[in-house]
Design a protein around this motif. Sequence first.
Motif, PDB file in Angstrom:
ATOM      1  N   THR A 100       0.835  -1.201   0.000  1.00  0.00           N
ATOM      2  CA  THR A 100       0.000   0.000   0.000  1.00  0.00           C
ATOM      3  C   THR A 100       0.870   1.251   0.000  1.00  0.00           C
ATOM      4  O   THR A 100       0.537   2.253  -0.638  1.00  0.00           O
ATOM      5  N   GLN A 148       0.460   4.216  -2.719  1.00  0.00           N
ATOM      6  CA  GLN A 148       0.097   5.568  -2.286  1.00  0.00           C
ATOM      7  C   GLN A 148       1.161   6.590  -2.687  1.00  0.00           C
ATOM      8  O   GLN A 148       0.835   7.714  -3.076  1.00  0.00           O
ATOM      9  N   TRP A 204      -1.440  10.072   2.087  1.00  0.00           N
ATOM     10  CA  TRP A 204      -2.346   8.925   2.103  1.00  0.00           C
ATOM     11  C   TRP A 204      -3.766   9.387   1.813  1.00  0.00           C
ATOM     12  O   TRP A 204      -4.194  10.442   2.256  1.00  0.00           O
ATOM     13  N   ASP A 240     -10.102   2.573  -0.781  1.00  0.00           N
ATOM     14  CA  ASP A 240     -10.919   1.363  -0.679  1.00  0.00           C
ATOM     15  C   ASP A 240     -12.132   1.417  -1.605  1.00  0.00           C
ATOM     16  O   ASP A 240     -12.508   0.402  -2.202  1.00  0.00           O
ATOM     17  N   ARG A 244      -6.833  -7.638  -4.587  1.00  0.00           N
ATOM     18  CA  ARG A 244      -5.905  -7.286  -3.511  1.00  0.00           C
ATOM     19  C   ARG A 244      -5.664  -8.517  -2.646  1.00  0.00           C
ATOM     20  O   ARG A 244      -6.614  -9.217  -2.282  1.00  0.00           O
ATOM     21  N   ARG A 249      -3.710  -9.768   0.900  1.00  0.00           N
ATOM     22  CA  ARG A 249      -3.057  -9.318   2.131  1.00  0.00           C
ATOM     23  C   ARG A 249      -2.175 -10.422   2.686  1.00  0.00           C
ATOM     24  O   ARG A 249      -2.548 -11.596   2.679  1.00  0.00           O
ATOM     25  N   SER A 292      -0.179  -5.381   1.853  1.00  0.00           N
ATOM     26  CA  SER A 292      -1.227  -5.617   0.862  1.00  0.00           C
ATOM     27  C   SER A 292      -0.639  -5.386  -0.529  1.00  0.00           C
ATOM     28  O   SER A 292       0.043  -4.381  -0.759  1.00  0.00           O
ATOM     29  N   TYR A 343      -1.425  -5.267  -4.802  1.00  0.00           N
ATOM     30  CA  TYR A 343      -2.527  -4.901  -5.682  1.00  0.00           C
ATOM     31  C   TYR A 343      -2.268  -5.430  -7.092  1.00  0.00           C
ATOM     32  O   TYR A 343      -1.289  -5.039  -7.738  1.00  0.00           O
TER      33      TYR A 343
END
Length: 245
Positions: A55, A59, A115, A119, A133, A135, A145, A147
């Motif tokens: 993540t 981001q 950030w 979601d 996704r 985890r 996580s 992607y």
Amino acid sequence: MVEGPPSPVGVVPVTSREQDAVRILLLLDNAGEPVDVAERTLPGLDTAVCVVRSTVRLQKLDFWLRNPDYLADELLNDYEVSLEQPLLDIAASILDSEEPEVRRYPMLRHKFGAWENIDNALAVLRGAGLAARKRRGTVERVRQSDYYLLEKGREVAREIVAAEPVFGYYVSRVRLVVQLADGLGGTQLKRRQYLQREYAETPLREHISSVAPRARARLATLRAATHDKASGSGSDRQEGADEGV
């Protein structure tokens, strides 16, 4: 998803869930790395074509995509190190336009840097079978996580750009972002972005302020230095010719 004029002073521009979904889709398509063969044996990943791992990395890449002023300033950083003219030219093409105002969608600063909650955008992509996704860790503690873009997602991403060439903007900008991030993990990207004073000094849970004015002033200084250097070289050559060298 076509942008309008810059937002009035004091008004923070926001994106819709659909805008975020398209941007994240194009980001995954153009910034993802190849998927391991073993990963494609996992449930839901049999058609995965690429992945953005963590993540934090997603981001941080999205931050540069949403903030062209920071992207341009980082290009200037790289130019000062390498003196590669294309870097200066690309930064200039961004800063000489209204892109830093029209295309900028600020992100909040949290404990670990820029950030925004993606979601809802991911729910759109996952619900349509375009992305997935996964985890890692335990129910109590998710360590990471990842992607994944699925084959259908790649098809849709390419169809969107073909049908609406305006989205080609994001493709070209993601490629610049990937070049900046080359070889850097999510934590390293976070550290690089924290080197920006405006970024680091933004209070927690407030929108990270623009660096466009400073970046434009910096561009003007670098242009002047480049011009002076070029003029000086020309003068030196002329002096040499006058002296018969």
